[in-house]
Every structure is written in C-alpha cells, then in structure tokens.
Design a protein around this motif. Structure first.
Motif, PDB file in Angstrom:
ATOM      1  N   VAL A 106       0.913  -1.247   0.003  1.00 19.25           N
ATOM      2  CA  VAL A 106      -0.019  -0.049   0.002  1.00 19.25           C
ATOM      3  C   VAL A 106       0.828   1.448   0.269  1.00 19.25           C
ATOM      4  CG1 VAL A 106      -1.632   1.238   1.396  1.00 19.25           C
ATOM      5  CG2 VAL A 106      -2.136  -1.106   1.051  1.00 19.25           C
ATOM      6  N   ALA A 107       1.701   1.010   0.912  1.00 15.81           N
ATOM      7  CA  ALA A 107       2.828   2.442   0.813  1.00 15.81           C
ATOM      8  C   ALA A 107       3.616   2.424  -0.477  1.00 15.81           C
ATOM      9  CB  ALA A 107       4.025   2.147   1.934  1.00 15.81           C
ATOM     10  N   LEU A 108       3.944   1.614  -1.021  1.00 22.86           N
ATOM     11  CA  LEU A 108       4.531   1.579  -2.616  1.00 22.86           C
ATOM     12  C   LEU A 108       3.404   2.195  -3.292  1.00 22.86           C
ATOM     13  CD1 LEU A 108       6.677   1.117  -4.647  1.00 22.86           C
ATOM     14  CD2 LEU A 108       5.731  -1.201  -4.784  1.00 22.86           C
ATOM     15  N   SER A 109       2.331   1.813  -3.467  1.00 19.75           N
ATOM     16  CA  SER A 109       1.341   2.288  -4.444  1.00 19.75           C
ATOM     17  C   SER A 109       1.260   3.702  -4.028  1.00 19.75           C
ATOM     18  CB  SER A 109       0.095   1.586  -4.144  1.00 19.75           C
ATOM     19  OG  SER A 109       0.023   0.060  -4.281  1.00 19.75           O
ATOM     20  N   GLU A 110       1.194   4.144  -2.883  1.00 17.87           N
ATOM     21  CA  GLU A 110       0.930   5.502  -2.771  1.00 17.87           C
ATOM     22  C   GLU A 110       2.246   6.392  -3.287  1.00 17.87           C
ATOM     23  OE1 GLU A 110      -1.791   7.279  -1.838  1.00 17.87           O
ATOM     24  OE2 GLU A 110      -2.640   5.313  -1.377  1.00 17.87           O
ATOM     25  N   ALA A 111       3.316   5.855  -3.065  1.00 15.84           N
ATOM     26  CA  ALA A 111       4.552   6.746  -3.461  1.00 15.84           C
ATOM     27  C   ALA A 111       4.631   6.496  -4.939  1.00 15.84           C
ATOM     28  CB  ALA A 111       5.811   5.918  -2.913  1.00 15.84           C
ATOM     29  N   CYS A 112       4.258   5.408  -5.838  1.00 11.45           N
ATOM     30  CA  CYS A 112       4.414   5.475  -7.162  1.00 11.45           C
ATOM     31  C   CYS A 112       2.944   6.196  -7.769  1.00 11.45           C
ATOM     32  CB  CYS A 112       4.011   3.791  -7.462  1.00 11.45           C
ATOM     33  SG  CYS A 112       5.272   2.889  -7.248  1.00 11.45           S
ATOM     34  N   ALA A 113       2.093   6.302  -7.079  1.00 13.56           N
ATOM     35  CA  ALA A 113       0.827   7.329  -7.445  1.00 13.56           C
ATOM     36  C   ALA A 113       1.295   8.827  -7.319  1.00 13.56           C
ATOM     37  CB  ALA A 113      -0.461   7.184  -6.662  1.00 13.56           C
ATOM     38  N   ASN A 114       2.150   9.175  -6.376  1.00 12.51           N
ATOM     39  CA  ASN A 114       2.679  10.544  -6.322  1.00 12.51           C
ATOM     40  C   ASN A 114       3.470  10.657  -7.383  1.00 12.51           C
ATOM     41  OD1 ASN A 114       1.196  11.272  -4.249  1.00 12.51           O
ATOM     42  ND2 ASN A 114       2.676  10.891  -2.628  1.00 12.51           N
ATOM     43  N   ALA A 115       4.264   9.696  -7.679  1.00 11.06           N
ATOM     44  CA  ALA A 115       5.388   9.647  -8.799  1.00 11.06           C
ATOM     45  C   ALA A 115       4.808  10.097 -10.115  1.00 11.06           C
ATOM     46  CB  ALA A 115       6.557   8.776  -8.817  1.00 11.06           C
ATOM     47  N   VAL A 116       3.594   9.227 -10.491  1.00 12.56           N
ATOM     48  CA  VAL A 116       2.898   9.310 -11.692  1.00 12.56           C
ATOM     49  C   VAL A 116       2.200  10.701 -11.914  1.00 12.56           C
ATOM     50  CG1 VAL A 116       0.945   8.652 -12.966  1.00 12.56           C
ATOM     51  CG2 VAL A 116       2.674   6.734 -11.894  1.00 12.56           C
ATOM     52  N   GLU A 117       1.756  11.024 -10.845  1.00 10.92           N
ATOM     53  CA  GLU A 117       0.722  12.272 -10.828  1.00 10.92           C
ATOM     54  C   GLU A 117       1.795  13.629 -10.735  1.00 10.92           C
ATOM     55  OE1 GLU A 117      -2.876  14.884  -8.332  1.00 10.92           O
ATOM     56  OE2 GLU A 117      -2.513  12.658  -8.062  1.00 10.92           O
ATOM     57  N   HIS A 118       2.916  13.585  -9.967  1.00  9.85           N
ATOM     58  CA  HIS A 118       3.502  14.767  -9.635  1.00  9.85           C
ATOM     59  C   HIS A 118       5.095  14.748 -10.158  1.00  9.85           C
ATOM     60  CE1 HIS A 118       0.351  16.078  -7.029  1.00  9.85           C
ATOM     61  NE2 HIS A 118       0.463  14.979  -6.391  1.00  9.85           N
ATOM     62  N   GLY A 119       5.523  13.564 -10.673  1.00 17.13           N
ATOM     63  CA  GLY A 119       7.023  13.412 -11.031  1.00 17.13           C
ATOM     64  C   GLY A 119       7.372  13.775 -12.210  1.00 17.13           C
ATOM     65  N   GLY A 120       6.797  14.466 -13.055  1.00 16.35           N
ATOM     66  CA  GLY A 120       7.036  15.032 -14.336  1.00 16.35           C
ATOM     67  C   GLY A 120       8.010  16.088 -14.260  1.00 16.35           C
ATOM     68  N   GLY A 121       8.884  16.473 -15.302  1.00 22.92           N
ATOM     69  CA  GLY A 121       9.661  17.690 -15.436  1.00 22.92           C
ATOM     70  C   GLY A 121      10.583  17.393 -16.613  1.00 22.92           C
ATOM     71  N   THR A 122      11.675  18.049 -16.478  1.00 21.77           N
ATOM     72  CA  THR A 122      12.660  17.737 -17.695  1.00 21.77           C
ATOM     73  C   THR A 122      14.114  17.500 -17.229  1.00 21.77           C
ATOM     74  OG1 THR A 122      13.355  20.223 -17.452  1.00 21.77           O
ATOM     75  CG2 THR A 122      11.517  19.737 -19.086  1.00 21.77           C
ATOM     76  N   VAL A 123      14.723  16.481 -17.758  1.00 24.32           N
ATOM     77  CA  VAL A 123      15.823  15.996 -17.445  1.00 24.32           C
ATOM     78  C   VAL A 123      17.047  16.376 -18.579  1.00 24.32           C
ATOM     79  CG1 VAL A 123      17.277  13.858 -16.832  1.00 24.32           C
ATOM     80  CG2 VAL A 123      14.915  14.198 -16.267  1.00 24.32           C
ATOM     81  N   HIS A 124      17.910  17.322 -18.485  1.00 20.56           N
ATOM     82  CA  HIS A 124      18.941  17.464 -19.430  1.00 20.56           C
ATOM     83  C   HIS A 124      18.116  17.944 -20.611  1.00 20.56           C
ATOM     84  CE1 HIS A 124      21.865  15.598 -17.188  1.00 20.56           C
ATOM     85  NE2 HIS A 124      21.115  14.360 -17.460  1.00 20.56           N
ATOM     86  N   GLY A 125      16.859  18.899 -20.506  1.00 23.52           N
ATOM     87  CA  GLY A 125      16.223  19.508 -21.429  1.00 23.52           C
ATOM     88  C   GLY A 125      15.205  18.786 -22.088  1.00 23.52           C
ATOM     89  N   ALA A 126      15.053  17.332 -21.843  1.00 24.79           N
ATOM     90  CA  ALA A 126      13.869  16.484 -22.460  1.00 24.79           C
ATOM     91  C   ALA A 126      12.987  16.305 -21.357  1.00 24.79           C
ATOM     92  CB  ALA A 126      14.527  15.398 -22.945  1.00 24.79           C
TER      93      ALA A 126
END
Length: 148
Positions: free
Chosen positions: A42-62
């Motif tokens: 359950v804890a893993l599911s919550e952490a993964c859901a947060n990464a899916v929802e909030h974990g976007g960004g750019t890495v080295h311009g991509a």
C-alpha cells in the motif's frame, strides 16, 4: 539472504499495480508475513501514484516520462525507494493531516503510518523527489528465506 530489484517505469497509472504485484510476489516467495507485505504494498502504491501524478519534469532539456522503484529485502528489513524527475520540494514536506473527505493529499501520511522510517526529499544535485521507507520484516514460520 538479500534480494533487490529495480524498475524503470513510465509515468502511467498502469505502472502502479505492476510495481505493487512485483513487490507482493517477491515478499510472498521470500516468506514475509502477509500483513507486513500488504502494508508495504500500500505504501509503495501511494509513492508510485505520487510519482505518476507529480513526478514529471525535464531532464537535460527533455521531458521525463519515467520514474524508478527500487526494493531491497536485506536480513530483517525492507527498504523501498521511489525516485522521480519532477520539480522536487522547495521545502521538506511536513506531515499534515488531510481532511477526512479529501480525495488527494493523504498518500505521504499513509506511507508514514505504514512504514517504520520514512524519508522524503529532493534528489541530490538535480530535480526530482526521492521517497524512501523502511519496515522491519516479520517472517512466516514456513519461510524458505527467513533471515537467520
């Protein structure tokens, strides 16, 4: 006996149950107590859901459309890390209770309740968040890999 694995997953909702099932299968095979396995899943599911929802960004311009999950079962402890490439935190996220009727905002608090030790912070030197948590393992009596 030590077991570890790492997954590089797309930031899609379908990746969350995949990570959860792999963790549950690993712990069942190792002989971890089902209640402990469930709490960690359950804890893993919550952490993964947060990464899916909030974990976007750019890495080295991509644009980054992925996150990483790593799990370590070592002796009497399991440690799980979920790392994304999102904007990270401008501050250390303090525990705060979510309203009872809230549909969002309860994940980090739930992780803190289910794990023995939790660390949430930014990736060193670059954008992204790392959520890591530990739990002391209990083993089934018939465990094939019980820590000695």
């Amino acid at each position: 006996m030590s077991i570890w694995w790492s997954l590089h997953l797309r930031r899609e909702a379908a990746s969350v149950p995949l990570a959860r099932r792999l963790l549950l299968g690993t712990m069942e095979t190792a002989g971890v107590d089902p209640d402990v396995s469930y709490d960690l899943s359950v804890a893993l599911s919550e952490a993964c859901a947060n990464a899916v929802e909030h974990g976007g960004g750019t890495v080295h311009g991509a644009s980054s459309e992925a996150y990483r999950v790593t799990a370590y079962l070592d002796g009497e402890k399991c440690r799980i890390e979920v790392t994304d490439s999102g904007p990270g935190f401008a501050f250390s996220p303090a525990p705060r209770p979510a309203r009872a009727d809230a549909e969002h905002g309860r994940g980090l608090g739930l992780i803190r309740e289910l794990a023995d030790h939790v660390h949430i912070g930014n990736k060193p030197g670059r954008a992204g968040t790392v959520v890591s948590f530990d739990k002391i393992l209990k083993w089934r009596d018939d465990s094939p890999l019980m820590a000695v």
